[in-house]
Motif scaffolding. Structure first.
Motif, PDB file in Angstrom:
ATOM      1  N   ALA A 507      47.393   7.868   3.955  1.00  0.00           N
ATOM      2  CA  ALA A 507      48.263   8.336   2.875  1.00  0.00           C
ATOM      3  C   ALA A 507      47.465   8.518   1.597  1.00  0.00           C
ATOM      4  CB  ALA A 507      49.411   7.345   2.650  1.00  0.00           C
ATOM      5  N   PHE A 508      46.566   7.544   1.285  1.00  0.00           N
ATOM      6  CA  PHE A 508      45.730   7.696   0.104  1.00  0.00           C
ATOM      7  C   PHE A 508      44.805   8.894   0.232  1.00  0.00           C
ATOM      8  CE2 PHE A 508      41.762   6.984  -2.147  1.00  0.00           C
ATOM      9  CZ  PHE A 508      42.242   6.811  -3.435  1.00  0.00           C
ATOM     10  N   GLY A 509      44.311   9.120   1.450  1.00  0.00           N
ATOM     11  CA  GLY A 509      43.402  10.252   1.666  1.00  0.00           C
ATOM     12  C   GLY A 509      44.125  11.570   1.806  1.00  0.00           C
ATOM     13  N   ARG A 510      45.450  11.607   1.515  1.00  0.00           N
ATOM     14  CA  ARG A 510      46.254  12.832   1.575  1.00  0.00           C
ATOM     15  C   ARG A 510      46.237  13.436   2.963  1.00  0.00           C
ATOM     16  NH1 ARG A 510      47.854  15.463  -3.115  1.00  0.00           N
ATOM     17  NH2 ARG A 510      47.359  14.335  -5.011  1.00  0.00           N
ATOM     18  N   LYS A 511      46.268  12.598   3.973  1.00  0.00           N
ATOM     19  CA  LYS A 511      46.271  13.102   5.336  1.00  0.00           C
ATOM     20  C   LYS A 511      47.570  12.792   6.064  1.00  0.00           C
ATOM     21  CE  LYS A 511      42.136  14.662   4.969  1.00  0.00           C
ATOM     22  NZ  LYS A 511      41.903  16.099   4.925  1.00  0.00           N
ATOM     23  N   SER A 512      48.513  12.172   5.360  1.00  0.00           N
ATOM     24  CA  SER A 512      49.791  11.863   6.009  1.00  0.00           C
ATOM     25  C   SER A 512      50.835  12.870   5.587  1.00  0.00           C
ATOM     26  CB  SER A 512      50.252  10.451   5.634  1.00  0.00           C
ATOM     27  OG  SER A 512      50.531  10.382   4.254  1.00  0.00           O
ATOM     28  N   SER A 513      51.819  13.057   6.410  1.00  0.00           N
ATOM     29  CA  SER A 513      52.881  13.999   6.087  1.00  0.00           C
ATOM     30  C   SER A 513      53.915  13.318   5.214  1.00  0.00           C
ATOM     31  CB  SER A 513      53.549  14.495   7.378  1.00  0.00           C
ATOM     32  OG  SER A 513      54.067  13.394   8.104  1.00  0.00           O
ATOM     33  N   ALA A 514      54.426  14.028   4.243  1.00  0.00           N
ATOM     34  CA  ALA A 514      55.429  13.484   3.330  1.00  0.00           C
ATOM     35  C   ALA A 514      56.816  13.938   3.773  1.00  0.00           C
ATOM     36  CB  ALA A 514      55.146  13.951   1.905  1.00  0.00           C
ATOM     37  N   HIS A 515      57.688  12.948   3.977  1.00  0.00           N
ATOM     38  CA  HIS A 515      59.063  13.255   4.366  1.00  0.00           C
ATOM     39  C   HIS A 515      59.915  13.252   3.099  1.00  0.00           C
ATOM     40  CE1 HIS A 515      62.847  13.358   6.458  1.00  0.00           C
ATOM     41  NE2 HIS A 515      63.216  12.200   5.922  1.00  0.00           N
ATOM     42  N   LEU A 516      60.307  14.426   2.637  1.00  0.00           N
ATOM     43  CA  LEU A 516      61.080  14.528   1.410  1.00  0.00           C
ATOM     44  C   LEU A 516      62.547  14.293   1.686  1.00  0.00           C
ATOM     45  CD1 LEU A 516      59.423  17.645  -0.303  1.00  0.00           C
ATOM     46  CD2 LEU A 516      58.865  15.227  -0.564  1.00  0.00           C
ATOM     47  N   GLU A 517      63.160  13.572   0.768  1.00  0.00           N
ATOM     48  CA  GLU A 517      64.586  13.309   0.874  1.00  0.00           C
ATOM     49  C   GLU A 517      65.135  13.147  -0.532  1.00  0.00           C
ATOM     50  OE1 GLU A 517      65.361   9.314   2.441  1.00  0.00           O
ATOM     51  OE2 GLU A 517      63.182   9.100   2.537  1.00  0.00           O
ATOM     52  N   THR A 518      66.441  13.166  -0.646  1.00  0.00           N
ATOM     53  CA  THR A 518      67.083  13.014  -1.944  1.00  0.00           C
ATOM     54  C   THR A 518      67.161  11.541  -2.297  1.00  0.00           C
ATOM     55  OG1 THR A 518      68.390  15.005  -1.575  1.00  0.00           O
ATOM     56  CG2 THR A 518      69.161  13.480  -3.271  1.00  0.00           C
ATOM     57  N   ALA A 519      66.647  11.179  -3.480  1.00  0.00           N
ATOM     58  CA  ALA A 519      66.625   9.778  -3.894  1.00  0.00           C
ATOM     59  C   ALA A 519      66.903   9.694  -5.385  1.00  0.00           C
ATOM     60  CB  ALA A 519      65.267   9.150  -3.576  1.00  0.00           C
ATOM     61  N   SER A 520      67.587   8.632  -5.776  1.00  0.00           N
ATOM     62  CA  SER A 520      67.911   8.391  -7.179  1.00  0.00           C
ATOM     63  C   SER A 520      66.898   7.421  -7.750  1.00  0.00           C
ATOM     64  CB  SER A 520      69.324   7.825  -7.320  1.00  0.00           C
ATOM     65  OG  SER A 520      69.538   7.362  -8.640  1.00  0.00           O
ATOM     66  N   LEU A 521      66.227   7.814  -8.817  1.00  0.00           N
ATOM     67  CA  LEU A 521      65.248   6.942  -9.452  1.00  0.00           C
ATOM     68  C   LEU A 521      65.916   5.705 -10.032  1.00  0.00           C
ATOM     69  CD1 LEU A 521      62.317   6.517 -10.235  1.00  0.00           C
ATOM     70  CD2 LEU A 521      62.711   7.847 -12.307  1.00  0.00           C
ATOM     71  N   ALA A 522      67.121   5.877 -10.582  1.00  0.00           N
ATOM     72  CA  ALA A 522      67.845   4.729 -11.136  1.00  0.00           C
ATOM     73  C   ALA A 522      68.183   3.722 -10.043  1.00  0.00           C
ATOM     74  CB  ALA A 522      69.113   5.207 -11.840  1.00  0.00           C
ATOM     75  N   THR A 523      68.625   4.210  -8.887  1.00  0.00           N
ATOM     76  CA  THR A 523      68.976   3.315  -7.778  1.00  0.00           C
ATOM     77  C   THR A 523      67.756   2.585  -7.251  1.00  0.00           C
ATOM     78  OG1 THR A 523      70.800   4.782  -7.169  1.00  0.00           O
ATOM     79  CG2 THR A 523      70.047   3.219  -5.517  1.00  0.00           C
ATOM     80  N   LEU A 524      66.644   3.308  -7.068  1.00  0.00           N
ATOM     81  CA  LEU A 524      65.429   2.672  -6.565  1.00  0.00           C
ATOM     82  C   LEU A 524      64.914   1.622  -7.535  1.00  0.00           C
ATOM     83  CD1 LEU A 524      63.524   5.772  -5.155  1.00  0.00           C
ATOM     84  CD2 LEU A 524      64.672   3.998  -3.853  1.00  0.00           C
ATOM     85  N   ALA A 525      64.935   1.932  -8.849  1.00  0.00           N
ATOM     86  CA  ALA A 525      64.447   0.970  -9.838  1.00  0.00           C
ATOM     87  C   ALA A 525      65.339  -0.272  -9.862  1.00  0.00           C
ATOM     88  CB  ALA A 525      64.393   1.623 -11.219  1.00  0.00           C
ATOM     89  N   ALA A 526      66.659  -0.071  -9.795  1.00  0.00           N
ATOM     90  CA  ALA A 526      67.574  -1.217  -9.792  1.00  0.00           C
ATOM     91  C   ALA A 526      67.378  -2.076  -8.546  1.00  0.00           C
ATOM     92  CB  ALA A 526      69.016  -0.717  -9.881  1.00  0.00           C
TER      93      ALA A 526
END
Length: 832
Positions: A507-526
């Motif tokens: 992942a650090f070497g930018r070799k992993s696939s990113a699975h995009l999804e809808t996420a709330s920054l407020a919810t994750l921070a809380a």
């Protein structure tokens, strides 16, 4: 009339600037020239060259002193300009050679020609004379045509006489001499028939030497003016300016006219007869009347032209004023007077940089302005530099108090009318530019490290893959052995943890696939804050300010949640360490602040587009121990940690950096040792993609009949394990250890295979090229499976475009491998 002629010539020529020949180039190597960078005081006394054989301009008098018209002119000029000098005389031809070799700073008199302009800079002419041809009385030459095949005295190589001969196409026998005196004496003696000499010089020599057998042929010749100038070395602009200024002063004070009468009054008396006066007056009145009539006729046209020029000037002035006020570069004009430096002008951008309003600043001494200490010290350092008109100095400075980077440019201006030096100081705030440069440099360094880390993780995956497969095989074969199952389960957990580590490395070497999804920054921070409350010291204060109605992000929610948790745990640890020191009056605190930003607030990183809905900036701040600058520069490097052995892998912040940058965002850090640290995560906000139609998933079943499978894998352990698993499942399996050998074996037998399994990185042909060749063949209708320890986005796109059926990332378990193979074989047509 000649009096008016000479006075007009001097007044006109003192307004003339020296010309430089664009195409002339010296035929000899460059001479040793004086050091023009030294000031005039450091270069005095000046070394002055004078001719010893050029009457009446420069020669050795009867008293043994150097004298002549040019000598008197230079002596008067030196007195006015306070120049000290040493004069040395010699014949003209030798004088020019030694001047070119750098033995003299200047020549007090030299006629200006195009050839000499290649290595000489001339002052404005202090005497311009008409050229004329002088011949022997009662000699063979009565017209210019009679000069053919006659001995002709030429004064110096490259002189005006040579130009006259070329222009008139005269076939003469040139005799080169060093002075006008020598040329005229040769005519007197009958050794030459003619010479081209300035009429005033020739008349002076004839009068002094008492020559009886020399006379002027006709009138003076137009277009062959001989200009006497002071000559300096090309490039010595400072000395040339002083000489021109001195000549102008001599003309204005009348000193020039006095010296002229002293030397030329006998041959150019400047007196007029009554008939001449009447004739000249009538001619002057006639010209004045014609000029008046012409002026009246042209008056309306001139008025219109003046009005147009005034409008054009006003428009340009308005444009320059708008540019001066709105240019994003600070401009400040200073004037150096005996009592100090004064501010003459200040544009709005300079007001912001200096923190001063222009109305209260203009016209005041710089020392009286309330500048910030760092800026005052910077200006003092800058203004110590020597300023030379035409030389621009540029340097970059950093202000420690405000951490600003300033690019300062000094542009010396022409002195004021009172002679005070002026200087324009240009200041440009390049702080943001330097920050971007640092971010780019850090990003490149981390990506280079990521490539190295990705390669290491790939090798780990190749080692872990056969281990995971063998574990699955042992678990399937020895289900009744409870103790063995327990022990092998322990090994399995270690291998799984190792695979998770390699996943983070990839992942650090930018070799992993990113699975995009809808996420709330407020919810994750809380959510992260709630998790932290369970493990945090009760003395640590948690504060958050998060707007409730923030739009959702399109991001890998799991990675972002892990990144935020890593930052919170790091903040907790630094506060815990500081608590152990028991500082008085200090309250440990962690703050989370989320702020929405418009799209134009930031530029998108390279490879990403600017978000359409703006940005969300999350700031996580603690008041812990902070970081030293050398630590702050390395915190995003993998395996770098300040924690003790066994207390940190050094991958937490590296993963945070990857999560933020891979999503198209920015991450910056502010930290002061002993005061705390703040991480700023700026994430893009984009609209959610349209939902895709759900695809029904079916549980794959094992194929009803054995299939023919070919494996191309260069890692022997992986290949042997895969071959064993497939053969135990009843399939017919062939194997090749590299891509080239695999193609040799299958290219003629493609219809015989149902499934091809290729590793992506192999010697010879890689998995991409093998897949491309297989799909290019119309004889193969089976399936293709790619296995790899790492796949870049570009490689995935290439494989998808080729038509690869499945991609299985290493390390994988036996169940994952069997499921994938069964799925592909169940849908593949049976080979012939």
């Amino acid at each position: 009339m000649r009096r008016l002629f000479h006075a007009g010539i001097v007044a006109t020529l003192l307004l003339t600037t020296p010309r430089a020949s664009a195409d002339a180039s010296p035929a000899t190597p460059p001479p040793r020239l004086p050091d023009f960078t030294l000031g005039m005081a450091a270069r005095q006394p000046l070394r002055v060259g004078s001719t010893s054989d050029s009457f009446p301009y420069g020669y050795l008098g009867a008293d043994g002193k150097w004298t002549g018209f040019s000598a008197d002119i230079f002596d008067a000029l030196a007195r006015e300009m306070r120049l000290t000098f040493q004069r040395e005389g010699m014949p003209g031809r030798e004088l020019i050679d030694r001047f070119r070799q750098g033995e003299f700073d200047l020549l007090q008199s030299l006629s200006q020609t195009a050839d000499r302009e290649a290595y000489t800079a001339f002052s404005v002419p202090f005497l311009t004379l008409k050229g004329a041809v002088f011949v022997r009385k009662n000699g063979p030459v009565r017209t210019l045509a009679d000069l053919h095949d006659q001995p002709f005295a030429v004064i110096g190589v490259g002189s005006i006489a040579e130009k006259f001969i070329r222009d008139k196409n005269l076939r003469v026998k040139p005799i080169y001499v060093g002075s006008s005196d020598e040329a005229l004496r040769l005519i007197e003696q009958g050794r030459c028939s003619a010479a081209f000499v300035s009429h005033l010089t020739a008349l002076s020599v004839i009068d002094r030497a008492g020559l009886k057998n020399v006379e002027m042929l006709g009138e003076t010749i137009e277009g062959y003016d001989i200009r006497h100038c002071i000559a300096v070395h090309k490039g010595d602009a400072q000395l040339l300016a002083r000489l021109n200024e001195g000549l102008a002063i001599l003309n204005r004070t009348g000193e020039y006219e006095r010296i002229y009468r002293k030397w030329f009054n006998r041959v150019d008396p400047r007196f007029f007869t009554r008939e001449q006066v009447i004739r000249y007056v009538l001619a002057t009145l006639t010209l004045a009347l014609l000029a008046t009539l012409w002026g009246l006729l042209r008056q309306r046209t001139l008025r219109k032209r003046i009005a147009g020029q005034a409008a054009e000037l006003a428009e340009k002035e308005s444009l320059l004023s708008a540019l001066y006020k709105n240019i994003p570069t600070g401009m400040c004009v200073l004037e150096t007077r005996p009592e100090g430096r004064f501010v003459l002008s200040l544009n709005p951008q300079a007001e912001l940089t200096l923190g001063l309003p222009a109305p209260s600043t203009t016209g005041r001494p710089l020392s009286e302005l309330a500048l910030p200490p760092a800026l005052a010290a910077l200006l003092a350092k800058i203004l110590q530099r020597p300023a030379i008109v035409g030389e621009i100095l540029r340097e970059e400075f950093r202000l420690g108090e405000t951490r600003q980077h300033l690019l300062v440019t000094l542009v010396p201006l022409a002195p004021s009318s009172q002679g005070f030096p002026r200087l324009c100081v240009l200041t440009e705030d390049i702080t943001r530019r330097r920050q971007l440069d640092e971010e780019i440099a850090q990003s490149r360094r981390l990506r280079a490290i990521g490539e190295l880390v990705g390669g290491i993780a790939h090798e780990f995956n190749n080692l872990l893959t056969p281990a995971m497969l063998k574990i699955g095989e042992i678990q399937a074969d020895w289900t009744a052995d409870t103790r063995l199952q327990t022990e092998i389960g322990l090994i399995q957990r270690v291998v799984i943890r190792s695979s998770e580590l390699t996943h983070r490395l990839l992942a650090f070497g930018r070799k992993s696939s990113a699975h995009l999804e809808t996420a709330s920054l407020a919810t994750l921070a809380a959510s992260c804050l709630e998790l932290l409350r369970q493990t945090i010291d009760r003395r640590i204060v948690l504060e958050s300010s998060i707007p409730p109605a923030l739009p959702p992000l399109q991001i890998n929610a799991t990675d972002l949640h892990q990144a935020l948790l890593n930052l919170l745990l790091n903040a907790r640890d630094t506060l815990t360490d500081k608590l152990a020191l028991r500082p008085d009056g200090w309250t440990p605190r962690i703050q989370i602040l989320v702020t929405p930003l418009p799209p134009e607030a930031l530029d998108a990183p390279a490879g990403h587009t600017r978000p359409t809905l703006g940005w969300q900036r999350l700031t996580l701040r603690d008041n812990g121990q902070g970081m030293a600058p050398d630590v702050r520069e390395r915190i995003f490097e993998p395996f770098f940690t300040t924690k003790g052995v066994g207390h940190g892998s050094g991958l937490g912040l590296a993963t945070v950096w990857h999560t933020v940058t891979e999503s198209g965002g920015h991450i910056t850090v502010e930290s002061i040792p002993g005061e705390g640290t703040a991480f700023h995560l700026v994430l893009p906000v984009n609209p959610a993609p349209s939902p895709a139609s759900p695809i029904a998933k079916e549980t794959p079943s094992a194929p009803t009949s054995p299939r023919r499978i070919f494996i191309a894998e260069d890692e022997e352990l992986i290949a042997q394990t895969l071959v064993t698993i497939l053969r135990r499942a009843g399939h017919h399996v062939d194997h090749a250890p590299d891509g080239s050998l695999a193609w040799e074996r299958i290219q003629d037998k493609l219809p015989d295979h149902d499934l091809l399994i290729f590793d992506i990185n192999m010697p010879g042909l890689d998995g991409i090229e093998l897949s491309r060749r297989v799909r290019a063949s119309t004889r193969y209708t089976g399936k293709i499976l790619i296995i790899s320890g790492r796949l870049s986005p570009a490689e995935k796109d290439a494989l998808t475009e080729i038509g690869v059926d499945a991609m299985l990332p290493k390390p994988f378990t036996m169940d994952q491998f069997r499921t994938t193979v069964n799925t592909l074989c169940a849908t593949a047509p049976v080979s012939a």
